[in-house]
Design an enzyme around this catalytic site. Structure first.
Site, short mmCIF file in Angstrom:
data_model
loop_
_atom_site.label_atom_id
_atom_site.label_comp_id
_atom_site.label_asym_id
_atom_site.label_seq_id
_atom_site.Cartn_x
_atom_site.Cartn_y
_atom_site.Cartn_z
N LEU A 612 48.93 43.21 44.68
CA LEU A 612 47.46 43.15 44.63
C LEU A 612 46.96 42.27 43.49
CD1 LEU A 612 46.53 46.90 45.21
CD2 LEU A 612 46.15 45.02 46.78
N GLY A 613 47.70 42.26 42.44
CA GLY A 613 47.25 41.48 41.28
C GLY A 613 48.19 41.70 40.12
N ASP A 755 35.06 47.69 27.45
CA ASP A 755 35.42 46.46 28.16
C ASP A 755 34.79 46.46 29.54
OD1 ASP A 755 36.58 44.05 28.63
OD2 ASP A 755 38.61 44.81 28.91
P1 AMP Z 1 44.63 45.60 36.11
O1 AMP Z 1 46.00 45.62 35.61
O2 AMP Z 1 44.04 46.98 36.21
O3 AMP Z 1 43.74 44.65 35.39
O4 AMP Z 1 44.71 45.07 37.63
C1 AMP Z 1 44.97 43.74 37.96
C2 AMP Z 1 44.37 43.43 39.32
O5 AMP Z 1 44.97 44.22 40.32
C3 AMP Z 1 42.89 43.73 39.41
O6 AMP Z 1 42.09 42.67 38.98
C4 AMP Z 1 42.69 44.00 40.91
O7 AMP Z 1 42.48 42.80 41.60
C5 AMP Z 1 44.02 44.59 41.31
N1 AMP Z 1 43.93 46.05 41.33
C6 AMP Z 1 44.14 46.88 40.30
N2 AMP Z 1 43.96 48.18 40.66
C7 AMP Z 1 43.61 48.15 41.96
C8 AMP Z 1 43.28 49.16 42.93
N3 AMP Z 1 43.27 50.45 42.57
N4 AMP Z 1 42.95 48.80 44.15
C9 AMP Z 1 42.95 47.50 44.49
N5 AMP Z 1 43.25 46.50 43.65
C10 AMP Z 1 43.59 46.80 42.41
#
Ligand code: AMP
Length: 899
Positions: A612-613, A755
């Protein structure tokens, strides 16, 4: 400036108190100065201004040579050793702790060790008074004052107890809830995380163990630092048993002569407690009046009528902590004979040293006084009897016996009404073998020398401060040309040592590159939204002198990306790796904690679907989780589909992450596991028994709000022509309102996100929004808050001026960030905030917000934004944080907005 004179080890020393902190201690000052008790006004050691020094010295000297057998609450106000360190760590305990670094031992007033305070394991709930911080003083103490402070941790912390209760115990088994003279238990505590709030305990207590119990009217995070003030309880009296006080009817009044602060049981008689006879307050000559404000006639006295005592006497039994050698008992009696009140005519005392009472009692008959109606202490010689209990029968000389105070002198121990501190570990007040006269003279000389040294010290300090101010003012005027900045600058200067960590850290980071290069402190995505403000701040005229490092020796790389601890970044980038770590204490804590709302999920039941990311800790995967409902706290089930296999987002820590990164990851889990709100992303379960550590959160189908809006267009002709996906203005407001609602929940917990931005909000079906990424607040309890190699990397374009310049993060600074987020939303995230400004210009603009000379640049009104909403946004960017709206208000406004 306030100056604080205090005697340590018999020598008076001068402490220059933090002006910001002391000016916010009105209770302390009034506590010393405005007492109506005649004893107390003599012993003022707090001097408001340096010109008062001579006056205070005279006051001080006039009080030097007194020792007394009676505790004097006006003098008995010494810190008992939380802040001074005399109380040992092992004597400070707590019901629970959030983590090792917020253990009970960090609950010392004015200490910044560990993560800055004691914080209990769980959020404090209004109906659940389980949490407490306990201090064992090792011996009985007379406690007159308590001090509390929240967790500030150099501007990082924002947890404090708005209210609290005190419980105390003399033996460690029977606990008594403290109540004020009106019967109220709750004490008003702190209003911010840094100021010390001192509260008089009226009535004072005699205790060995004291518990501070935070109280809230809604569930919130609370941390405390505390101090007790008082002196050792030399009487050694543990309880007195006496017949209950009675009621006198005189023509003008009904006089209540009960013992209203007795802390034992009162049925027909009073048992196992202490009360007004030991509270250090002597009644006035006229027993219908009182020292204490707003109480009933007869308040200071406990009294009995001879009609209820056929034997002609009132019997009071006194129990002591150990066998003592008694010399005198002092009984403070009223003698208003016009009302048939007289001091006792005869007393018979029995002594018990082991189990039996001595056969021969001691009798004493003071002279009966029919002429002088003034209240007085009647001394009863106890002829060096050894006893641990004394039972005295006081014979009536008239219809009424009224006592306000009974004290005992034993083992030649005396209260010192001078400044000599009473705490164990410091010299005792008077050694039994000492000659008291010599002792007083000696201490007088020492205190005099101390005073002289103190005065010299004050004068030098004043000169230094005056010179320093002049230089500073000149600089300011020269640079900014505005004299009205001086006041604020002082405040910045006074806080900069604690909150302005950036510039100091920068210089240390700059000089100790190798030293710190291996230290992971915080890893951020290398996105342009996060910058290191310290070196930029140094360019502001007001802060230029704080930089030892010229701005040109920039640590920011050419592309504007901050200079991270690269070794760590590289090390953290691989997802493979097979490092195995022992499960840290925090992880154990997470899984075993009774209040934890998160369970371990078997990793094998997760099936990878897609990536997803990628975030600061590692990758985020979309996975199928088989039967996750069984592993979830039942409270969380309502949002989760009932199907056997549920789609979830799995955030993984890179398996080669450093120990600090692992701890941060676990802390984020701990925080998230406690947040329960429809607009906060929900943590469903975890995999922390083995690597890689994972948090399993609900899956938000539309990813983060920034990416989501970037893919959409406002409704209108243009979108129609390009066939682009659209979001209506109403839905934009709906999404913003959900963010406000989630923030309303966080602020109700006293929780600062730090943030807030569209990139940290996730979008589900039907425009549902949940706030995510507690990366910054994760370090809620961490002293090394988001610094990389000692440098801060921050989302400066979303931050309030005070967060950037003073390092102050509050709900009001979250509100600032919310308005920037709203601005992003209304611009469909097509533009970065202040995109026309470089990072340096953003910081310069922050300086303009600080100067408030109408030169600051605000984010422009988005095309879609109605005037009324833009006005609300401008309110969120007010210089004075207190004038910014609350999340409740913002939520209401957004719900009401009609497209
Ligand atoms: P993070 O590490 O929380 O910054 O997550 C990185 C990326 O993963 C985010 O910008 C979202 O695009 C994706 N992501 C994180 N958590 C979720 C989730 N619960 N559902 C869908 N996409 C997510």
């Amino acid at each position: 400036m306030l100056v604080f004179l205090q005697s340590r080890n018999g020598i008076t020393t001068l402490e220059r108190a933090d002006p910001e902190k002391l000016t916010t201690q009105p209770a302390f000052l009034t506590g010393w100065i405005d007492r109506r008790d005649p004893f107390r006004s003599k012993d003022i050691f707090v001097m408001k201004r340096t010109r008062d020094v001579r006056l205070s010295l005279l006051i001080l000297l006039s009080s030097l040579s007194s020792v007394s057998s009676q505790v004097n609450p006006g003098v008995c106000r010494y810190p008992l050793g939380m802040s001074g360190g005399q109380i040992q760590d092992e004597d400070i305990s707590a019901s629970s702790q959030w983590s090792e670094s917020t253990a009970a031992r960090y609950g010392r007033l004015n200490f910044e060790e560990g993560d800055g305070a004691w914080c209990p394991e769980i959020t404090v709930e209004p109906d659940n008074l389980k949490e407490f911080l306990q201090i064992d003083l090792r011996s009985l103490h007379f406690i007159t004052l308590v001090g509390t402070q929240g967790r500030h941790a150099g501007g990082i912390g924002n947890e404090f107890a708005q209210m609290y209760k005190i419980k105390y115990s003399r033996d460690g088994s029977r606990w008594i809830s403290w109540r004020n003279r009106q019967g109220k238990q709750v004490i008003e505590g702190n209003r911010n995380a840094y100021d010390i709030v001192l509260k008089d305990l009226e009535p004072p207590v005699v205790a060995r163990f004291v518990r501070f119990m935070p109280v809230t009217d809604h569930s919130m995070n609370v941390c405390m630092r505390v101090e007790l003030y008082g002196c050792e309880w030399l009487d050694g009296l543990v309880s007195y048993n006496a017949p209950a006080g009675q009621q006198m009817n005189i023509p003008e009044h009904v006089v209540y002569l009960n013992d209203s602060v007795y802390d034992g049981a009162i049925i027909y008689s009073m048992t196992e407690g202490l009360g007004q006879l030991t509270d250090g307050v002597c009644g006035l000559d006229d027993f219908t009046e009182s020292h204490v404000y707003n109480v009933w006639p007869g308040y200071d006295y406990v009294g009995w009528s001879n009609q209820s005592f056929p034997g002609g006497y009132v019997e009071i039994m006194f129990e002591f902590d150990r066998i003592r050698n008694f010399t005198t008992m002092m009984v403070h009696c009223n003698n208003m004979f016009t009302y048939n009140v007289k001091a006792f005519q005869h007393v018979v005392c029995y002594f018990r040293s082991e189990s039996d009472w001595e056969a021969t009692p001691l009798a004493f008959s003071p002279s009966v006084d029919d002429e002088d109606p003034s209240a007085r202490f009647v001394p009863v010689p106890l002829a060096n009897h050894m006893a641990s209990a004394i039972k005295c029968q006081f014979y009536f000389a008239d219809v009424w016996l009224l006592f306000s105070e009974i004290t005992f002198q034993s083992d030649t121990a005396m209260y010192n009404t001078t400044l000599t501190p009473p705490k164990a570990g410091l010299p005792p007040i008077i050694q039994p073998e000492d000659d008291p006269t010599h002792k007083v003279d000696d201490s007088t000389t020492r205190i005099l020398i101390g005073c002289l040294v103190a005065i010299i010290f004050i004068l030098v300090a004043i000169i230094v401060i005056i010179l320093w101010r002049q230089v500073w003012q000149k600089m300011l005027q020269k640079v900014s040309g505005m004299a009205n900045e001086i006041q604020m600058t002082e405040s910045i200067l006074s806080t900069q040592s604690e909150t302005f960590a950036y510039s100091h850290n920068q210089s240390s980071g700059g000089t100790s590159e190798q030293e710190s290069s291996s230290t992971y402190e915080r890893i951020f995505p290398l996105g342009p939204d996060y910058q290191e403000p310290s070196r930029l701040i140094c360019k502001l005229p007001e802060f230029a002198q704080n930089s030892e490092e010229p701005a040109s020796s920039s640590t920011v790389a050419q592309d504007g990306v901050p200079h991270y601890a690269e070794a760590d970044i590289v090390a953290l980038q691989g997802v493979t790796g097979s490092n195995m770590y022992a499960i840290p204490a925090l992880a154990m804590d997470l899984l075993s904690g009774k209040d934890m709302a998160v369970e371990e999920f078997p990793r094998k039941l997760l099936t990878f679907k897609e990536k997803l990311g990628e975030g600061q800790f590692g990758e985020v995967h979309l996975c199928e989780a088989e039967g996750i409902q069984e592993f979830m706290n039942k409270e969380f089930l309502f949002d989760v589909p009932e199907e056997a296999t549920v789609l979830v987002a799995v955030k993984m820590l890179r398996s080669d992450a450093s120990k600090n990164a692992r701890n941060d990851f676990l802390k984020e889990i701990k925080i998230m596991s406690r947040l329960k709100d429809p607009n906060i992303v929900r943590l469903l379960a975890v995999c922390i028994y083995s690597d890689p550590l994972c948090m399993i959160t609900e899956y938000m189908e539309n990813g983060d709000l920034n990416q989501f809006l970037s893919r959409h267009e406002p409704e209108g002709q243009l979108a129609l022509l390009s066939n682009a996906a659209t979001v209506s203005f109403g839905n934009l407001c709906y999404m913003a309102a959900q963010i406000a609602s989630g923030m309303k929940y966080l602020s109700s917990l006293n929780f600062v996100h730090r943030d807030l931005a569209t990139r940290n909000c996730l979008v589900g079906k039907n425009f549902t929004i949940k706030i995510a990424d507690f990366g910054m607040s994760r370090n809620l309890y961490s002293g090394d808050y988001y610094r990389i190699q000692g440098r801060a990397v921050l989302p400066i374009r979303w931050m309030s001026w005070e967060s950037i310049l003073l390092g102050k993060f509050t709900t009001a600074s979250d509100m600032w960030a919310f308005a920037v987020t709203l601005w992003e939303i209304l611009n469909f995230c097509k533009e970065q905030p202040y995109s026309q400004l470089t990072d340096e210009q953003v910081i310069e603009n922050t300086g303009e917000f600080f100067r408030d000379q109408k030169r600051q640049i605000y984010l422009p009104q988005p095309v879609l934004c109605p005037d009324s909403l833009y006005k609300v946004m401008l309110d969120c960017w007010r210089r004075n944080a207190k004038e910014r709206p609350s999340f409740q208000e913002i939520h209401r406004v957004l719900l009401q907005i009609q497209p």
